[in-house]
Design a protein around this motif. Structure first.
Motif, PDB file in Angstrom:
ATOM      1  N   VAL A   1       0.822  -1.239  -0.096  1.00  8.66           N
ATOM      2  CA  VAL A   1       0.018   0.071   0.008  1.00  8.66           C
ATOM      3  C   VAL A   1       0.816   1.509   0.028  1.00  8.66           C
ATOM      4  O   VAL A   1       0.449   2.159  -0.797  1.00  8.66           O
ATOM      5  N   LEU A   2       1.802   1.229   0.888  1.00  6.39           N
ATOM      6  CA  LEU A   2       2.753   2.362   0.979  1.00  6.39           C
ATOM      7  C   LEU A   2       3.563   2.649  -0.462  1.00  6.39           C
ATOM      8  O   LEU A   2       3.684   3.657  -0.845  1.00  6.39           O
ATOM      9  N   ARG A   3       4.004   1.603  -1.048  1.00 10.74           N
ATOM     10  CA  ARG A   3       4.494   1.601  -2.326  1.00 10.74           C
ATOM     11  C   ARG A   3       3.619   2.531  -3.455  1.00 10.74           C
ATOM     12  O   ARG A   3       4.097   3.293  -4.068  1.00 10.74           O
ATOM     13  N   ALA A   4       2.258   1.729  -3.328  1.00  8.03           N
ATOM     14  CA  ALA A   4       1.390   2.064  -4.536  1.00  8.03           C
ATOM     15  C   ALA A   4       1.119   3.692  -4.218  1.00  8.03           C
ATOM     16  O   ALA A   4       1.053   4.638  -5.291  1.00  8.03           O
ATOM     17  N   LYS A   5       1.047   4.179  -3.103  1.00  4.29           N
ATOM     18  CA  LYS A   5       0.689   5.429  -2.753  1.00  4.29           C
ATOM     19  C   LYS A   5       1.793   6.408  -2.878  1.00  4.29           C
ATOM     20  O   LYS A   5       1.731   7.487  -3.373  1.00  4.29           O
ATOM     21  N   GLY A   6       2.921   5.831  -2.590  1.00  4.60           N
ATOM     22  CA  GLY A   6       4.169   6.723  -2.564  1.00  4.60           C
ATOM     23  C   GLY A   6       4.531   6.976  -4.390  1.00  4.60           C
ATOM     24  O   GLY A   6       4.975   7.911  -4.561  1.00  4.60           O
ATOM     25  N   ASP A   7       4.191   5.779  -4.955  1.00  7.59           N
ATOM     26  CA  ASP A   7       4.260   6.041  -6.539  1.00  7.59           C
ATOM     27  C   ASP A   7       3.333   7.203  -7.077  1.00  7.59           C
ATOM     28  O   ASP A   7       3.795   8.106  -7.833  1.00  7.59           O
ATOM     29  N   ALA A   8       2.100   7.190  -6.442  1.00  9.60           N
ATOM     30  CA  ALA A   8       1.199   8.158  -6.867  1.00  9.60           C
ATOM     31  C   ALA A   8       1.698   9.610  -6.428  1.00  9.60           C
ATOM     32  O   ALA A   8       1.607  10.812  -7.448  1.00  9.60           O
ATOM     33  N   ILE A   9       2.099   9.789  -5.363  1.00  9.18           N
ATOM     34  CA  ILE A   9       2.682  11.130  -4.786  1.00  9.18           C
ATOM     35  C   ILE A   9       3.967  11.430  -5.468  1.00  9.18           C
ATOM     36  O   ILE A   9       4.246  12.586  -5.792  1.00  9.18           O
ATOM     37  N   LEU A  10       4.956  10.531  -5.942  1.00  9.70           N
ATOM     38  CA  LEU A  10       5.976  10.718  -6.722  1.00  9.70           C
ATOM     39  C   LEU A  10       5.690  11.025  -8.005  1.00  9.70           C
ATOM     40  O   LEU A  10       6.466  12.070  -8.468  1.00  9.70           O
ATOM     41  N   ASP A  11       4.838  10.642  -8.536  1.00  5.48           N
ATOM     42  CA  ASP A  11       4.415  11.110  -9.852  1.00  5.48           C
ATOM     43  C   ASP A  11       3.827  12.544  -9.854  1.00  5.48           C
ATOM     44  O   ASP A  11       4.051  13.430 -10.729  1.00  5.48           O
ATOM     45  N   LEU A  12       3.231  12.858  -8.745  1.00  5.66           N
ATOM     46  CA  LEU A  12       2.675  14.155  -8.404  1.00  5.66           C
ATOM     47  C   LEU A  12       3.739  15.230  -8.421  1.00  5.66           C
ATOM     48  O   LEU A  12       3.682  16.267  -8.851  1.00  5.66           O
ATOM     49  N   LEU A  13       4.822  15.007  -7.777  1.00  5.51           N
ATOM     50  CA  LEU A  13       5.970  15.694  -7.282  1.00  5.51           C
ATOM     51  C   LEU A  13       6.565  15.979  -8.787  1.00  5.51           C
ATOM     52  O   LEU A  13       7.217  17.122  -9.153  1.00  5.51           O
TER      53      LEU A  13
ATOM     54  N   ALA B   1       6.518  27.344   0.386  1.00  7.10           N
ATOM     55  CA  ALA B   1       5.140  27.633   0.739  1.00  7.10           C
ATOM     56  C   ALA B   1       4.468  27.775  -0.488  1.00  7.10           C
ATOM     57  O   ALA B   1       3.404  27.298  -0.574  1.00  7.10           O
ATOM     58  N   THR B   2       5.174  28.167  -1.700  1.00  8.04           N
ATOM     59  CA  THR B   2       4.424  28.191  -2.940  1.00  8.04           C
ATOM     60  C   THR B   2       4.063  26.717  -3.366  1.00  8.04           C
ATOM     61  O   THR B   2       2.913  26.452  -3.822  1.00  8.04           O
ATOM     62  N   ILE B   3       5.138  25.951  -3.282  1.00  4.47           N
ATOM     63  CA  ILE B   3       5.135  24.425  -3.648  1.00  4.47           C
ATOM     64  C   ILE B   3       3.981  24.059  -2.708  1.00  4.47           C
ATOM     65  O   ILE B   3       3.064  23.102  -3.218  1.00  4.47           O
ATOM     66  N   ALA B   4       3.782  24.282  -1.354  1.00  2.00           N
ATOM     67  CA  ALA B   4       2.831  23.789  -0.536  1.00  2.00           C
ATOM     68  C   ALA B   4       1.364  23.860  -1.043  1.00  2.00           C
ATOM     69  O   ALA B   4       0.691  23.085  -1.084  1.00  2.00           O
ATOM     70  N   ASN B   5       0.985  25.017  -1.502  1.00 10.90           N
ATOM     71  CA  ASN B   5      -0.280  25.422  -1.989  1.00 10.90           C
ATOM     72  C   ASN B   5      -0.583  24.612  -3.184  1.00 10.90           C
ATOM     73  O   ASN B   5      -1.707  24.366  -3.164  1.00 10.90           O
ATOM     74  N   ASP B   6       0.426  24.314  -4.102  1.00 15.04           N
ATOM     75  CA  ASP B   6       0.306  23.588  -5.300  1.00 15.04           C
ATOM     76  C   ASP B   6      -0.031  22.000  -4.793  1.00 15.04           C
ATOM     77  O   ASP B   6      -0.919  21.294  -5.468  1.00 15.04           O
ATOM     78  N   LEU B   7       0.541  21.805  -3.952  1.00 11.17           N
ATOM     79  CA  LEU B   7       0.824  20.168  -3.502  1.00 11.17           C
ATOM     80  C   LEU B   7      -0.508  19.693  -2.466  1.00 11.17           C
ATOM     81  O   LEU B   7      -0.894  18.560  -2.733  1.00 11.17           O
ATOM     82  N   GLU B   8      -0.973  20.701  -1.577  1.00 12.72           N
ATOM     83  CA  GLU B   8      -1.620  19.959  -0.507  1.00 12.72           C
ATOM     84  C   GLU B   8      -2.847  19.469  -0.886  1.00 12.72           C
ATOM     85  O   GLU B   8      -3.163  18.174  -0.229  1.00 12.72           O
ATOM     86  N   ASP B   9      -3.649  19.881  -1.487  1.00 14.95           N
ATOM     87  CA  ASP B   9      -4.958  19.205  -1.927  1.00 14.95           C
ATOM     88  C   ASP B   9      -4.723  18.047  -2.876  1.00 14.95           C
ATOM     89  O   ASP B   9      -5.545  16.894  -2.437  1.00 14.95           O
ATOM     90  N   ASP B  10      -3.790  17.894  -3.659  1.00 14.95           N
ATOM     91  CA  ASP B  10      -3.720  16.633  -4.340  1.00 14.95           C
ATOM     92  C   ASP B  10      -2.979  15.582  -3.515  1.00 14.95           C
ATOM     93  O   ASP B  10      -3.641  14.371  -3.459  1.00 14.95           O
ATOM     94  N   VAL B  11      -2.364  15.872  -2.484  1.00 14.22           N
ATOM     95  CA  VAL B  11      -1.654  15.027  -1.644  1.00 14.22           C
ATOM     96  C   VAL B  11      -2.517  14.568  -0.730  1.00 14.22           C
ATOM     97  O   VAL B  11      -2.693  12.941  -0.440  1.00 14.22           O
ATOM     98  N   ASP B  12      -3.264  15.442  -0.027  1.00 11.48           N
ATOM     99  CA  ASP B  12      -4.485  14.846   0.615  1.00 11.48           C
ATOM    100  C   ASP B  12      -5.425  14.250   0.045  1.00 11.48           C
ATOM    101  O   ASP B  12      -6.163  13.047   0.405  1.00 11.48           O
TER     102      ASP B  12
END
Length: 244
Positions: free
Chosen positions: A50-62, A192-203
């Motif tokens: 599960v961690l790998r699958a979610k981690g890959d999704a967040i890594l693609d987002l980054l 802080a700028t990156i945080a605003n772009d990432l927060e909703d998608d990571v959540d």
């Protein structure tokens, strides 16, 4: 000068960012405590799949986030391996234990020390193992025989070989499996700028995780979140004190 060093950093980063299989970070020297990844997300939980699958999704987002360089996972890439599942009943009838299987495989693939050869002041271990081309061939495992109390037994008769992709590294925090995903900031960008772009998608990616899983922000992004929480708490206390 800062202008010259900044230009060099940008140029070198562009030259090395497309090298296959390499992770190269070019950055200017910084004073004070180093922050490996200004933008970092930590996922913790019991199941590495599960961690790998979610981690890959967040890594693609980054990777798709402007202003982030060298998105990274501390678990690295998955490694191909064979899992040897010993059938207890068949192994017992053949007089073979799981330890016998492990020792045989370790001896043939890693090597069994036979003796030590001395040449002057140098000592060289002499190992017994199969040829390199056989160690790299999965079919070699099917033909291995294991020594049991009743003689040699084919490994395939007492165990199954299951090929699978497994994490090459499983990091832990407080004995809990934890995967770290982060990236460096490109010149001209703020955490802080990156945080605003990432927060909703990571959540959104982590929203359907069971209660046994946790995620949080680290690095500069984590410090910003912590500071915001502290300021908010102080504001609430001050507000009630003013009213009273």
């Amino acid at each position: 000068s800062p202008e010259v060093s900044g230009a060099w950093v940008d140029e070198l980063q562009r030259l090395v960012e497309d090298i296959p299989g390499a992770e190269i970070t070019v950055e200017r020297y910084q004073l004070g405590p180093a922050v490996p990844y200004p933008v970092e997300v930590l996922l913790s939980g019991p199941d590495d799949v599960v961690l790998r699958a979610k981690g890959d999704a967040i890594l693609d987002l980054l990777r798709d986030t402007p202003g982030l360089l060298n998105p990274h996972s501390d678990w690295g890439t998955a490694a191909f391996e064979f899992r040897i599942e010993v059938a207890p009943h068949a192994a017992s009838l053949a007089g073979v234990s799981s330890e016998d299987v492990a020792n045989t495989l370790d001896g043939l693939i890693t090597g069994t020390k036979l003796t030590t050869y001395r040449e002057g002041d140098h000592q060289v271990e002499v190992l017994l193992r199969v040829h390199p081309e056989q160690r790299e061939n999965a079919s070699t495992l099917e033909g291995i025989s294991v020594n049991g109390s009743a003689g040699k037994v084919p490994l395939a008769s007492i165990a199954t070989l299951e090929p699978s992709w497994q994490p090459s590294v499983i990091a832990r925090e407080n004995q809990t499996r934890t995967i770290s995903l982060g990236g460096k900031l490109a010149p001209g960008y703020l955490a802080a700028t990156i945080a605003n772009d990432l927060e909703d998608d990571v959540d959104a990616i982590a929203a359907d995780l069971p209660v046994t899983y946790r995620w949080r922000y680290e690095g500069e992004l984590g410090e910003i979140k912590e500071s915001q929480a502290e300021i908010g708490g102080a504001f609430i206390i001050s507000f009630f004190l003013i009213i009273l």
